[in-house]
Motif scaffolding. Sequence first.
Motif, PDB file in Angstrom:
ATOM      1  N   GLY A 128       1.086  26.821  -0.945  1.00 58.66           N
ATOM      2  CA  GLY A 128      -0.461  26.808  -0.796  1.00 58.66           C
ATOM      3  C   GLY A 128      -0.978  26.380   0.412  1.00 58.66           C
ATOM      4  N   ASP A 129      -2.192  26.237   0.601  1.00 61.77           N
ATOM      5  CA  ASP A 129      -2.786  25.785   2.108  1.00 61.77           C
ATOM      6  C   ASP A 129      -2.517  24.094   2.185  1.00 61.77           C
ATOM      7  OD1 ASP A 129      -4.109  25.183   4.357  1.00 61.77           O
ATOM      8  OD2 ASP A 129      -6.022  25.977   3.793  1.00 61.77           O
ATOM      9  N   ILE A 154       0.352  26.295  14.028  1.00 62.75           N
ATOM     10  CA  ILE A 154      -0.272  26.097  12.687  1.00 62.75           C
ATOM     11  C   ILE A 154      -1.015  24.824  12.479  1.00 62.75           C
ATOM     12  CG2 ILE A 154       1.870  24.768  11.564  1.00 62.75           C
ATOM     13  CD1 ILE A 154       1.204  26.384   8.731  1.00 62.75           C
ATOM     14  N   GLN A 155      -0.589  23.835  13.456  1.00 64.75           N
ATOM     15  CA  GLN A 155      -1.402  22.515  13.660  1.00 64.75           C
ATOM     16  C   GLN A 155      -2.663  22.733  14.450  1.00 64.75           C
ATOM     17  OE1 GLN A 155       1.517  23.290  15.110  1.00 64.75           O
ATOM     18  NE2 GLN A 155       0.432  23.140  17.160  1.00 64.75           N
ATOM     19  N   ALA A 156      -3.158  23.607  14.922  1.00 62.12           N
ATOM     20  CA  ALA A 156      -4.076  23.886  15.758  1.00 62.12           C
ATOM     21  C   ALA A 156      -4.866  25.187  15.216  1.00 62.12           C
ATOM     22  CB  ALA A 156      -3.795  23.969  17.030  1.00 62.12           C
ATOM     23  N   MET A 157      -5.693  25.854  16.171  1.00 62.62           N
ATOM     24  CA  MET A 157      -6.445  27.118  15.644  1.00 62.62           C
ATOM     25  C   MET A 157      -5.876  27.990  14.900  1.00 62.62           C
ATOM     26  SD  MET A 157      -9.145  27.517  18.767  1.00 62.62           S
ATOM     27  CE  MET A 157      -7.618  27.463  20.256  1.00 62.62           C
ATOM     28  N   GLY A 193      -3.871  27.525  12.538  1.00 63.19           N
ATOM     29  CA  GLY A 193      -4.006  27.172  10.983  1.00 63.19           C
ATOM     30  C   GLY A 193      -4.724  27.966  10.149  1.00 63.19           C
ATOM     31  N   THR A 194      -5.905  28.431  10.897  1.00 57.86           N
ATOM     32  CA  THR A 194      -6.984  29.150  10.209  1.00 57.86           C
ATOM     33  C   THR A 194      -6.529  30.420   9.558  1.00 57.86           C
ATOM     34  OG1 THR A 194      -7.931  29.900  12.046  1.00 57.86           O
ATOM     35  CG2 THR A 194      -8.763  27.868  11.419  1.00 57.86           C
ATOM     36  N   PHE A 195      -5.427  30.779  10.235  1.00 58.86           N
ATOM     37  CA  PHE A 195      -4.936  32.255   9.928  1.00 58.86           C
ATOM     38  C   PHE A 195      -3.851  32.321   8.629  1.00 58.86           C
ATOM     39  CE2 PHE A 195      -4.260  33.014  14.768  1.00 58.86           C
ATOM     40  CZ  PHE A 195      -5.708  33.266  14.861  1.00 58.86           C
ATOM     41  N   ILE A 196      -3.621  31.145   8.257  1.00 50.22           N
ATOM     42  CA  ILE A 196      -2.570  31.065   7.418  1.00 50.22           C
ATOM     43  C   ILE A 196      -2.932  30.832   5.793  1.00 50.22           C
ATOM     44  CG2 ILE A 196      -0.245  29.546   6.650  1.00 50.22           C
ATOM     45  CD1 ILE A 196      -0.401  31.272   9.439  1.00 50.22           C
ATOM     46  N   SER A 197      -2.891  31.420   5.087  1.00 50.30           N
ATOM     47  CA  SER A 197      -3.462  31.376   3.667  1.00 50.30           C
ATOM     48  C   SER A 197      -2.754  30.480   2.754  1.00 50.30           C
ATOM     49  CB  SER A 197      -3.699  32.914   2.904  1.00 50.30           C
ATOM     50  OG  SER A 197      -2.182  33.325   2.986  1.00 50.30           O
ATOM     51  N   GLY A 198      -1.406  30.053   3.023  1.00 53.70           N
ATOM     52  CA  GLY A 198      -0.729  29.520   2.316  1.00 53.70           C
ATOM     53  C   GLY A 198       0.767  29.277   2.795  1.00 53.70           C
ATOM     54  N   ASP A 232      -2.676  35.636   6.592  1.00 56.95           N
ATOM     55  CA  ASP A 232      -3.811  36.642   6.231  1.00 56.95           C
ATOM     56  C   ASP A 232      -3.793  37.811   7.201  1.00 56.95           C
ATOM     57  OD1 ASP A 232      -5.668  37.487   4.183  1.00 56.95           O
ATOM     58  OD2 ASP A 232      -7.351  35.997   4.924  1.00 56.95           O
ATOM     59  N   ILE A 271      -9.061  24.924   5.183  1.00 59.85           N
ATOM     60  CA  ILE A 271      -9.551  25.514   6.407  1.00 59.85           C
ATOM     61  C   ILE A 271      -9.401  27.181   6.519  1.00 59.85           C
ATOM     62  CG2 ILE A 271      -8.769  25.913   8.844  1.00 59.85           C
ATOM     63  CD1 ILE A 271     -10.663  23.424   8.223  1.00 59.85           C
ATOM     64  N   HIS A 272      -8.479  27.813   5.826  1.00 60.21           N
ATOM     65  CA  HIS A 272      -8.278  29.084   6.085  1.00 60.21           C
ATOM     66  C   HIS A 272      -9.438  29.929   4.911  1.00 60.21           C
ATOM     67  CE1 HIS A 272      -6.857  33.174   5.742  1.00 60.21           C
ATOM     68  NE2 HIS A 272      -6.787  33.128   4.452  1.00 60.21           N
ATOM     69  N   TYR A 294     -11.543  22.926  15.463  1.00 59.67           N
ATOM     70  CA  TYR A 294     -11.719  24.625  15.733  1.00 59.67           C
ATOM     71  C   TYR A 294     -12.633  24.803  16.591  1.00 59.67           C
ATOM     72  CZ  TYR A 294      -8.407  23.989  11.865  1.00 59.67           C
ATOM     73  OH  TYR A 294      -7.477  23.402  11.197  1.00 59.67           O
ATOM     74  N   TYR A 308      -3.888  22.300   4.541  1.00 60.16           N
ATOM     75  CA  TYR A 308      -4.994  21.357   4.766  1.00 60.16           C
ATOM     76  C   TYR A 308      -5.980  21.273   3.503  1.00 60.16           C
ATOM     77  CZ  TYR A 308      -3.636  22.482   9.619  1.00 60.16           C
ATOM     78  OH  TYR A 308      -3.012  22.318  10.591  1.00 60.16           O
TER      79      TYR A 308
END
Lengths: 217, 217
Positions: B187-188, A174-177, A179-184, A149, B197-198, B30, B190
């Motif tokens: 897709g995501d 992607i397996q840690a913090m 991962g919150t950046f990745i929309s898909g 994103d 998560i995203h 997180y 998680y």
Amino acid sequence: MLQPLMHVLSSKRIILASGSPRRRELLSKYGLEFDVEPSLYDEGSLKAENFTSPADFAEQLAYEKAAEVVRRMDRSIDAPELVIGADTVVTLDGHVYGKPVDKQDAFNMISKFSGRTHHVYTGVAVLRRLQYGRWATDRFAEVTAVHMDTLPADVIHSYVNTSEPMDKAGGYGIQAMGGTFISGIEGDYYNVVGLPIHRLCKLLYRLYGSKDGSSER
Amino acid sequence: MLQPLMHVLSSKRIILASGSPRRRELLSKYGLEFDVEPSLYDEGSLKAENFTSPADFAEQLAYEKAAEVVRRMDRSIDAPELVIGADTVVTLDGHVYGKPVDKQDAFNMISKFSGRTHHVYTGVAVLRRLQYGRWATDRFAEVTAVHMDTLPADVIHSYVNTSEPMDKAGGYGIQAMGGTFISGIEGDYYNVVGLPIHRLCKLLYRLYGSKDGSSER
């Protein structure tokens, strides 16, 4: 996928030729017993630009890492029977990204990926000891598209100031913090973490599962 | 994505209205501090067939789960300020799958998914306490397509005989041994584990990040 093969695999000395804690942790989840022997192969010996594709580059790096461990351990008293090598690279716009060299480099990488789709390639080489000192090789590379994103500058800044980006291809985990950046993604998630678990397990099943799909118990 | 908001979020009493150990574990990664209060909402009160889409169904379940916790805790001495509810359902061929009721049910589910693409929907509801006892709600559902490889019968049998499938929507855990079955997703990731998560973090950033993207420190 490995449970029906466990009686075969548990009798083999398996080496993961990678020092990555993510790969070790991942492979441990599936009940496989193995030892870690980080490869001493100098990754700088291979240049991405000498390969026709990032997939070939990652696959060759994986092979060289595993082959170095085989050469070094083959005559030892606890010689391995199965050696697994892996290497992960990240590409965007034809450029290959490895691990960032410093925080600024990590910031630049993530800023480039922000709002874009990059590709993660993990090459895998599985070397098997046969009779009479010979070895067989199976190798492949798996690709996953990753949509990051558009990130606010304060998010990238805060992230780079954690220790997370530094030892990871592409500068995020992607397996840690990260991962919150990745929309898909499109493809195998574990390939992005560093080991394409599905294809690796499928290969092991093909090599060690029984032909009729009902392994002996 | 949450680091710049931590000074705001850490001052709030946050409740995860879900007993799922996967969701708790995920959210813990997180740096968010929160308590778990499983919802007492009776999920059987809502029927998938009364909703126009699995997304609406999952979203409403997430809302009802969070709303029950708000009703129950709103007047307590440690009333929450932010309550997060979530619910995950799996669909194939228009049929909605929840958790398997027994091993045979798990075997049937996985056999149906084998060699096919199913969809995982996770609904999320975020309830925020405002002034004067009012609450604001943000809610959404995220979908991820999951490609499961064609699985040999012995692989499904061995898997069902582990305890893994029983408490999971769709009868498998992508974050555990079931991950070896999945050739890829769109897709995501998680979202398949049980919490997108995203999008959740993006929502929290929108709610609590500063307007210019450079939060106060």
